[in-house]
Design a protein around this motif. Structure first.
Motif, PDB file in Angstrom:
ATOM      1  N   HIS A 159      43.923  43.530  39.851  1.00 38.59           N
ATOM      2  CA  HIS A 159      44.097  44.175  40.877  1.00 38.59           C
ATOM      3  C   HIS A 159      45.160  45.085  41.175  1.00 38.59           C
ATOM      4  N   PRO A 160      45.318  46.486  40.882  1.00 36.63           N
ATOM      5  CA  PRO A 160      46.087  47.265  41.246  1.00 36.63           C
ATOM      6  C   PRO A 160      47.131  47.392  42.274  1.00 36.63           C
ATOM      7  N   SER A 161      47.410  46.557  42.500  1.00 36.77           N
ATOM      8  CA  SER A 161      48.225  46.168  44.357  1.00 36.77           C
ATOM      9  C   SER A 161      49.565  46.667  43.864  1.00 36.77           C
ATOM     10  N   GLY A 166      55.176  42.376  39.493  1.00 36.33           N
ATOM     11  CA  GLY A 166      55.605  41.171  38.852  1.00 36.33           C
ATOM     12  C   GLY A 166      55.082  40.112  38.143  1.00 36.33           C
ATOM     13  N   TRP A 167      53.287  40.553  37.932  1.00 37.13           N
ATOM     14  CA  TRP A 167      52.236  40.237  37.366  1.00 37.13           C
ATOM     15  C   TRP A 167      52.812  41.167  35.571  1.00 37.13           C
ATOM     16  N   PRO A 172      54.354  40.658  29.356  1.00 37.06           N
ATOM     17  CA  PRO A 172      54.345  41.926  29.376  1.00 37.06           C
ATOM     18  C   PRO A 172      53.100  42.751  28.415  1.00 37.06           C
ATOM     19  N   TRP A 173      52.398  42.082  28.038  1.00 35.99           N
ATOM     20  CA  TRP A 173      51.029  42.607  26.681  1.00 35.99           C
ATOM     21  C   TRP A 173      50.280  42.938  27.435  1.00 35.99           C
TER      22      TRP A 173
END
Length: 191
Positions: A159-161, A166-167, A172-173
């Motif tokens: 979800h783009p919240s 942080g996730w 970084p992949w």
């Protein structure tokens, strides 16, 4: 009135779970007979509930950035459909965040709505609720997103919240590998 417009009107009049909705019913979705990309997400937040337009917040801005789409492309129902797991704002969890989507919407409406949009080529599953319902294999969200290429034409996403920032730092992949693949698949589907 065509069948899709009649179905949209029927969904818009739904009051099936009215007693469970703190802001009352206001089904928020976007459908079009020519849609090639389908977003299945969680449920509208308070801003989408107020506007009646899906993804009208910072999460929507982030999602459009991930997809490489302008707002005009994103809000064109003949290109992109948005059919969340729950169509109405479900309420808040004590301490922050939203409640899970109401289960009635998917049961009552998803099959009919998807049947009315036969041209969908790519389905984006945003968040754990959509992934639990439609991903062919039950996986933790991070693993499902990391393995997105294995599920095409289904594409799991977080979800783009604001919580995803942080996730994304820890994974970084996602920006290096997953987002380029996502944008390529969206362009291919819209072809």
């Amino acid at each position: 009135m065509n069948d899709l417009a009649a179905l949209r009107a029927e969904v818009g009049a739904c009051r099936h779970c009215v007693v469970h909705l703190p802001l009352g019913p206001r089904p928020v979705l976007q459908i079009g007979g020519g849609a090639r990309v389908l977003i299945t997400s969680q449920a509208p937040g308070t801003k989408a509930h107020a506007s009646g337009i899906p993804w009208t917040d910072a999460s929507g801005d982030r999602l459009r950035g991930w997809l490489g789409m302008s707002a005009a492309e994103f809000y064109d129902p003949e290109r992109l459909a948005i059919v969340p797991m729950g169509f109405c704002y479900p309420g808040a969890v004590k301490g922050g965040g939203d409640l899970p989507p109401r289960p009635e919407c998917a049961r009552l409406w998803h099959a009919r709505l998807l049947g009315a949009m036969p041209g969908v080529r790519l389905r984006l599953l945003i968040g754990i609720h959509a992934q639990a319902a439609y991903l062919p294999t039950r996986l933790p969200m991070t693993e499902a997103v990391r393995r997105a290429a294995e599920f095409l034409p289904i594409f799991p996403l977080p979800h783009p919240s604001w919580r995803v920032v942080g996730w994304m730092r820890r994974n970084p992949w996602f920006e290096a590998e997953t987002l380029p693949l996502l944008r390529a698949e969206v362009r291919r589907a819209l072809g």
